[in-house]
Write an enzyme that holds these catalytic residues in place. Structure first.
Site, PDB file in Angstrom:
ATOM      1  CG  ASP A   1      -1.782  -1.222   1.352  1.00  0.00           C
ATOM      2  OD1 ASP A   1      -2.333  -1.665   0.333  1.00  0.00           O
ATOM      3  OD2 ASP A   1      -1.868  -1.770   2.463  1.00  0.00           O
TER       4      ASP A   1
ATOM      5  CE  LYS B   1       3.852  -2.395  -4.321  1.00  0.00           C
ATOM      6  NZ  LYS B   1       3.164  -2.105  -3.055  1.00  0.00           N
TER       7      LYS B   1
ATOM      8  N   GLY C   1      -3.465  -4.784  -4.637  1.00  0.00           N
ATOM      9  CA  GLY C   1      -4.253  -3.788  -5.338  1.00  0.00           C
ATOM     10  C   GLY C   1      -3.475  -2.518  -5.541  1.00  0.00           C
ATOM     11  CG  HIS C   2      -0.539  -1.669  -7.777  1.00  0.00           C
ATOM     12  ND1 HIS C   2       0.311  -2.278  -8.672  1.00  0.00           N
ATOM     13  CD2 HIS C   2      -0.015  -1.910  -6.563  1.00  0.00           C
ATOM     14  CE1 HIS C   2       1.299  -2.868  -8.014  1.00  0.00           C
ATOM     15  NE2 HIS C   2       1.110  -2.649  -6.737  1.00  0.00           N
TER      16      HIS C   2
ATOM     17  CD  GLN D   1       1.160  -9.116  -2.268  1.00  0.00           C
ATOM     18  OE1 GLN D   1       2.101  -9.540  -2.912  1.00  0.00           O
ATOM     19  NE2 GLN D   1      -0.062  -9.543  -2.497  1.00  0.00           N
TER      20      GLN D   1
END
Length: 422
Positions: free
Chosen positions: A12, A15, A39-40, A223
């Site tokens: 989180d 990135k 999740g991005h 991650q």
């Protein structure tokens, strides 16, 4: 330059924003580990995109995106993601998205096995997303998993699923969870597999050709380093190598192909799920949540928040071989009068500048802080280093000194243009 972008905290870190920003000068964007438990969130052209398996480079339209062999891929989840992107006006063609035929497949029973494992742990549960990621990696290590290549012949896939379900159903029935037949598994994934097969190929020659032709490859980590199966806060971590080395083993490109490693961290610390977090702070957590910030992109879970922890960052910089730091959400600290940076831990009266390996060490770790004055100025309009308040520069310089890597990128807002190059 071939660049790995990896998270230096518990994920989180933002990135996706850094990958999106650097993709403009890249030819290929590759993902080498993790699954749709990651999740991005990317803000591009005024729109918000949440990506889980598809590399962020897909938003640029003219880039080749690669899902490598190290990724565990939920075919149904990936198809939903592709459909959502297409509905948002982002085409995802077989020429734009390549998927390794060696990637392991997350199947319906993996999700239930994930739930069974968490139930068995009780109060010591890991806090997984229950997306089946851990059980799929476990099957891979146990050599009983299915790869995409196995689904090119359904008879092969059927035989392999038959064998795996014998043990899986025994485990699930013990916990009162749904069991499966092979037909049920195949019926659920068959349409998704059929849709994805045009994207499936041996991606190794593609990546090596690009390398030899001196094209620019960007590796998008999922991650963060503190969730790495070897270097993270064991056992509260993910099931893959989230550090820079995972980009090589998860794609088929060797370490000699890598020119730069950009480590991404927030200007403070967050974590989702269970496990140690020495600098966790209730006041900071409430502060961010009250602003509608720090909720997970994948699950919506509220993140735990705390002061910047350079003990963890120091090791993450070392194990990743970080050449450049990208510090995100600097603007999150704009209103703070005083800032704290954890420079070491006190563990039973002894100073530690690196995180402990022993599990009970985390329970005894007390942060040792330095205090710095805040800047109490809006930084979101800054477009260069010189635009930043002096105290913000001092904070970033101290971070750099403590972790041993230079700050090269600063995120001061969600938009593409809110990225400062130092």
């Amino acid at each position: 330059m071939n660049t790995i972008i990896c998270g230096l905290q518990w994920g989180d870190e933002g990135k996706g924003k850094i990958v999106d920003y650097l993709t403009e000068s890249a030819d290929l964007v590759a993902r080498g580990q993790g699954g749709n438990n990651a999740g991005h969130t990317v803000i591009a052209n005024g729109k918000k995109y949440i990506l889980h398996l598809v590399p962020s480079g897909i938003l640029w339209g003219n880039k080749t995106c690669v899902i490598g062999n190290g990724v565990v891929m939920d075919p149904v989840g990936l198809c939903k993601e592709i459909t959502t992107l297409e509905e948002q006006g982002i085409p995802v063609t077989p020429e734009q998205l390549l998927i390794s035929d060696r990637a392991h497949v997350v199947l319906p029973y993996h999700r239930e096995l994930d739930a069974a494992r968490e139930a068995a742990l009780g109060d010591n549960k890991i806090g997984t997303t229950k997306r089946g990621i851990g059980p799929t990696y476990a099957d891979k290590a146990n050599r009983i998993g299915l790869r995409l290549a196995d689904f090119t012949n359904e008879d092969t896939a059927r035989k392999l699923i038959d064998i795996r379900l014998e043990e899986a159903n025994d485990t699930l029935s013990r916990y009162g969870l749904p069991t499966f037949t092979t037909d049920q598994v195949l019926d659920e994934v068959r349409p998704a597999i059929a849709r994805l097969l045009p994207h499936v190929t041996n991606v190794i020659p593609t990546l090596h050709k690009a390398w030899k032709e001196k094209k620019t490859i960007l590796f998008e980590g999922a991650q963060g380093s503190l969730l790495d199966i070897d270097f993270g806060t064991y056992p509260f971590l993910t099931s893959s190598n989230t550090t820079a080395g995972g980009a090589c083993t998860g794609s088929g490109l060797p370490p000699t192909a890598i020119d730069r490693v950009i480590g991404v961290c927030k200007a403070y610390t967050t974590r989702v799920g269970s496990g140690a977090m020495p600098t966790e702070n209730e006041e900071i957590t409430n502060y961010f949540h009250s602003k509608g910030m720090e909720f997970g992109a994948t699950t919506g879970r509220p993140r735990r928040c705390g002061w910047l922890d350079t003990v963890l960052l120091r090791m993450a910089v070392m194990v990743n071989g970080v050449t450049d730091l990208a510090v995100t959400i600097l603007d999150g600290l704009d209103e703070k009068e005083t800032l704290k940076i954890c420079v070491a831990y006190d563990i039973e009266g002894e100073r530690h500048e690196f995180p402990p390996a022993a599990r009970d060490g985390w329970d005894k770790a007390t942060p040792i802080y330095e205090e710095l004055p805040g800047w109490q100025t809006d930084t979101t309009k800054a477009r260069s280093w010189d635009d930043l308040p002096e105290n913000a520069k001092n904070y970033l310089n101290r971070l750099s000194e403590l972790v041993g890597a230079p700050v090269s990128f600063i995120g001061n807002g969600p938009e593409r243009e809110q990225t400062i190059i130092v």
